[in-house]
Motif scaffolding. Structure first.
Motif, PDB file in Angstrom:
ATOM      1  N   GLY A 161     129.615 -71.532  30.165  1.00  0.00           N
ATOM      2  CA  GLY A 161     128.683 -72.223  30.907  1.00  0.00           C
ATOM      3  C   GLY A 161     127.744 -72.745  29.856  1.00  0.00           C
ATOM      4  N   GLY A 162     127.180 -73.993  30.374  1.00  0.00           N
ATOM      5  CA  GLY A 162     126.391 -74.695  29.546  1.00  0.00           C
ATOM      6  C   GLY A 162     125.703 -76.104  30.315  1.00  0.00           C
ATOM      7  N   TYR A 163     125.422 -76.904  29.544  1.00  0.00           N
ATOM      8  CA  TYR A 163     124.956 -78.132  29.900  1.00  0.00           C
ATOM      9  C   TYR A 163     125.513 -79.262  29.057  1.00  0.00           C
ATOM     10  N   ARG A 164     125.860 -80.444  30.088  1.00  0.00           N
ATOM     11  CA  ARG A 164     126.472 -81.655  29.483  1.00  0.00           C
ATOM     12  C   ARG A 164     125.615 -83.042  30.178  1.00  0.00           C
ATOM     13  N   SER A 165     125.418 -83.862  29.162  1.00  0.00           N
ATOM     14  CA  SER A 165     124.692 -85.012  29.997  1.00  0.00           C
ATOM     15  C   SER A 165     124.822 -85.842  28.948  1.00  0.00           C
ATOM     16  N   ARG A 166     124.619 -87.444  29.678  1.00  0.00           N
ATOM     17  CA  ARG A 166     124.820 -88.381  28.532  1.00  0.00           C
ATOM     18  C   ARG A 166     123.527 -89.020  28.312  1.00  0.00           C
ATOM     19  N   GLN A 167     122.181 -88.267  28.767  1.00  0.00           N
ATOM     20  CA  GLN A 167     120.992 -88.421  28.630  1.00  0.00           C
ATOM     21  C   GLN A 167     120.182 -87.432  27.953  1.00  0.00           C
ATOM     22  N   PHE A 168     119.878 -87.852  26.791  1.00  0.00           N
ATOM     23  CA  PHE A 168     119.125 -86.563  26.036  1.00  0.00           C
ATOM     24  C   PHE A 168     117.970 -85.839  26.725  1.00  0.00           C
ATOM     25  N   THR A 169     117.244 -86.848  27.258  1.00  0.00           N
ATOM     26  CA  THR A 169     116.251 -86.311  28.252  1.00  0.00           C
ATOM     27  C   THR A 169     116.345 -85.429  29.268  1.00  0.00           C
ATOM     28  N   LEU A 187     131.727 -63.661  21.699  1.00  0.00           N
ATOM     29  CA  LEU A 187     130.941 -64.645  22.190  1.00  0.00           C
ATOM     30  C   LEU A 187     130.408 -65.928  21.426  1.00  0.00           C
ATOM     31  N   GLY A 188     130.576 -66.922  21.949  1.00  0.00           N
ATOM     32  CA  GLY A 188     130.524 -68.089  20.790  1.00  0.00           C
ATOM     33  C   GLY A 188     129.423 -68.968  21.386  1.00  0.00           C
ATOM     34  N   LEU A 189     128.715 -69.601  20.432  1.00  0.00           N
ATOM     35  CA  LEU A 189     128.009 -70.998  21.023  1.00  0.00           C
ATOM     36  C   LEU A 189     128.088 -72.065  20.410  1.00  0.00           C
ATOM     37  N   SER A 241     127.001 -75.215  25.104  1.00  0.00           N
ATOM     38  CA  SER A 241     127.801 -74.244  25.926  1.00  0.00           C
ATOM     39  C   SER A 241     127.619 -72.993  25.191  1.00  0.00           C
ATOM     40  N   LEU A 242     127.777 -72.102  26.145  1.00  0.00           N
ATOM     41  CA  LEU A 242     127.788 -70.463  25.565  1.00  0.00           C
ATOM     42  C   LEU A 242     129.229 -69.891  26.278  1.00  0.00           C
ATOM     43  N   GLY A 243     130.366 -69.659  25.224  1.00  0.00           N
ATOM     44  CA  GLY A 243     131.464 -69.276  25.883  1.00  0.00           C
ATOM     45  C   GLY A 243     131.967 -67.741  25.432  1.00  0.00           C
ATOM     46  N   LEU A 244     132.497 -66.968  26.328  1.00  0.00           N
ATOM     47  CA  LEU A 244     132.985 -65.620  26.198  1.00  0.00           C
ATOM     48  C   LEU A 244     134.289 -65.317  26.295  1.00  0.00           C
ATOM     49  N   SER A 245     135.120 -64.625  25.468  1.00  0.00           N
ATOM     50  CA  SER A 245     136.524 -64.296  25.662  1.00  0.00           C
ATOM     51  C   SER A 245     136.618 -62.968  25.436  1.00  0.00           C
ATOM     52  N   TRP A 246     137.534 -62.431  26.411  1.00  0.00           N
ATOM     53  CA  TRP A 246     137.760 -60.746  26.209  1.00  0.00           C
ATOM     54  C   TRP A 246     139.334 -60.756  26.562  1.00  0.00           C
TER      55      TRP A 246
END
Length: 491
Positions: free
Chosen positions: A332-340, A111-113, A145-150
């Motif tokens: 999974g995570g969040y991606r945006s061009r607006q910090f707010t 699990l990685g952040l 994002s938070l990624g998981l590999s198994w």
């Protein structure tokens, strides 16, 4: 994000079914057969060394205490705490445990952040079209994002790797016990050699004093005309020879003392072992048992057997390379061009999917790795059998040495008594003027040699007892490796 959670929940039964259906390729380990016989040959017709019977006290881990020597006990305590060979073996064992934990970790997901802040410049496109509308626009993109590999262990390759690492760690634990036993045996044997030299030095000191009296008496007889200068020369030669022998013991004892210092992890210049002229300790009775017990008592045999198990597991690791690897990845995570708006719902993203990888052609590399692992197993199995047979030889050698030395000691004691009686008679003849001093000197030399030999034989018996204890594995047992197995199996 709720869609991701729902779909993941539906996929969990599928993943579990895959894992439960996983198999383990490669041969299951079977300990190689080795025949050691049912009894030691040298125990037959040897009443001094009877086989151990049920209820016979076993040799404890502090086996040196059977010699009842407080000085030796104190030296052993220092050795166990400071010996550098033991410290090195302990560090190697600790390394083996970390290797097991590393191999065991491969059974579990990773699990990685990740968090990124990217400043980029890209051309402006028409909405829904690859046509450039003009110019370019700089923007900042925020990504968390938070990624998981198994990697699913379908074929047991990872489990075989863990199995190999565990067996190697157990072998390292046996190596540590072997290093302790070897250092302890070296200390005990060297200590008894020092004590032999101390007793011989005391004998030579008394002999030099006696020879000095004989020289003075011979010189007095020569002045009185009762003997000639030849007897004085013989007496002087005899005295100087004894003095030289006494000096010879000094450097030999110093070397042994230095060896003890190194065993204790100390500088030779800072260590001194007090002289002790008592060698009254007797070789102890040691329970021998049956040859097959060596497989459970000898650290080197246990280490060789565990390395054989590790080599067998490596066959499975190599075999698993023939089959496809299945890896489950999720992110999974969040991606945006607006910090707010970085962590707002519209900025959410997720991904989930399996990946199947398999080598189609490798030029025979995987088959070569399997054959290499198989050959390594056969070599290690042969090493295990050879180690077992050599252990049997060491016990037989120690038993025959003890048996013969006990007989030699009896004969040597008779020789000392006969030499003393012969010398007494010849001295009486010399004092009456019936013989010259040369005949007396020859018998005195014979007596001295026999007395030194008698002391040396006692030291040899003590050293042979140490060899027997070492050959039997001391107070160690493979049961002490069970805790190691439990410790290294935890994730």
């Amino acid at each position: 994000m709720s869609n991701c959670t729902g779909r993941s929940a539906r996929l969990i039964p599928l993943f579990l079914s895959v894992v439960l259906a996983a198999c383990t390729v490669g041969p299951d380990y079977q300990r190689p057969e080795v025949s050691l016989g049912t009894a030691f040959e040298q125990l037959q017709d040897n009443p001094g060394w009877m086989p151990a019977k049920p209820g016979t006290p076993a040799i404890g881990q502090q086996w040196w205490q059977i010699f009842n020597d407080n000085v030796l006990n104190g030296l052993m305590a220092t050795l166990n705490a400071q010996n550098l060979s033991i410290e090195q073996a302990q560090a190697q064992y600790d390394q083996a445990l970390t290797s097991v934990r590393s191999a065991n970790a491969a059974l579990y997901p990773t699990l990685g952040l990740n968090a990124d802040l990217v400043r980029a410049d890209a051309p402006i496109l028409l909405p829904g079209s690859p046509v450039v509308a003009g110019g370019s626009g700089a923007y900042t993109e925020y990504d968390a994002s938070l990624g998981l590999s198994w990697e699913i262990d379908l074929w047991g390759g990872i489990r075989r790797g863990v199995e190999s690492a565990q067996a190697s760690a157990q072998a390292s634990a046996a190596d540590l016990a072997g290093a302790k036993l070897s250092a302890q045996a070296a200390l005990a044997s060297t200590y008894f050699q020092v004590r032999v030299l101390d007793v011989q030095a005391d004998l030579l000191d008394r002999t030099v004093t006696s020879y000095e009296r004989s020289l003075r008496m011979t010189e007095s007889l020569q002045k009185a005309g009762l003997t000639d200068k030849g007897d004085v020369a013989v007496a002087q030669t005899q005295l100087d020879t004894a003095r030289a022998q006494r000096l010879d013991l000094q450097w030999r004892r110093a070397q042994l003392e230095n060896a003890i210092a190194v065993l204790l992890g100390e500088a030779p210049s800072s260590f001194e072992l007090a002289v002790k002229v008592d060698l009254s300790v007797q070789p102890p009775q040691i329970p021998v048992g049956v040859p097959s017990a060596l497989l459970q008592r000898r650290p080197d045999i246990a280490a060789a057997e565990r390395r054989t198990a590790a080599a067998n597991a490596r066959i499975g690791v190599a075999t698993a390379a023939w089959f496809p690897d299945l890896t489950i990845s999720a992110s999974g995570g969040y991606r945006s061009r607006q910090f707010t708006q970085w962590f707002n719902a519209p900025a959410q993203f997720w991904a989930l999917g399996p990946a199947l990888a398999m080598a189609i052609f490798d030029g025979g590399r995987r088959q070569a790795q399997i054959e290499d692992a198989q050959a390594g197993f056969r070599a290690q199995a042969a090493s295990y059998r050879l180690t077992s047979l050599r252990a049997l030889q060491e016990v037989e050698d120690a038993l025959v040495q003890l048996r013969v030395l006990a007989q030699v000691q009896q004969v040597q004691a008779s020789a000392v008594a006969a030499a003393r009686e012969s010398l007494r008679i010849r001295r009486n003849q010399y004092e009456k003027g019936l013989v010259d001093y040369l005949s007396v000197a020859l018998l005195e030399t014979t007596l001295l040699n026999n007395e030194r030999n008698a002391i040396g034989v006692m030291g040899d018996r003590l050293s042979a007892s140490v060899k027997l204890v070492t050959a039997l594995g001391g107070g160690w047992s493979v049961d002490q490796m069970s805790n190691t197995s439990n410790a290294v199996s935890a994730p």
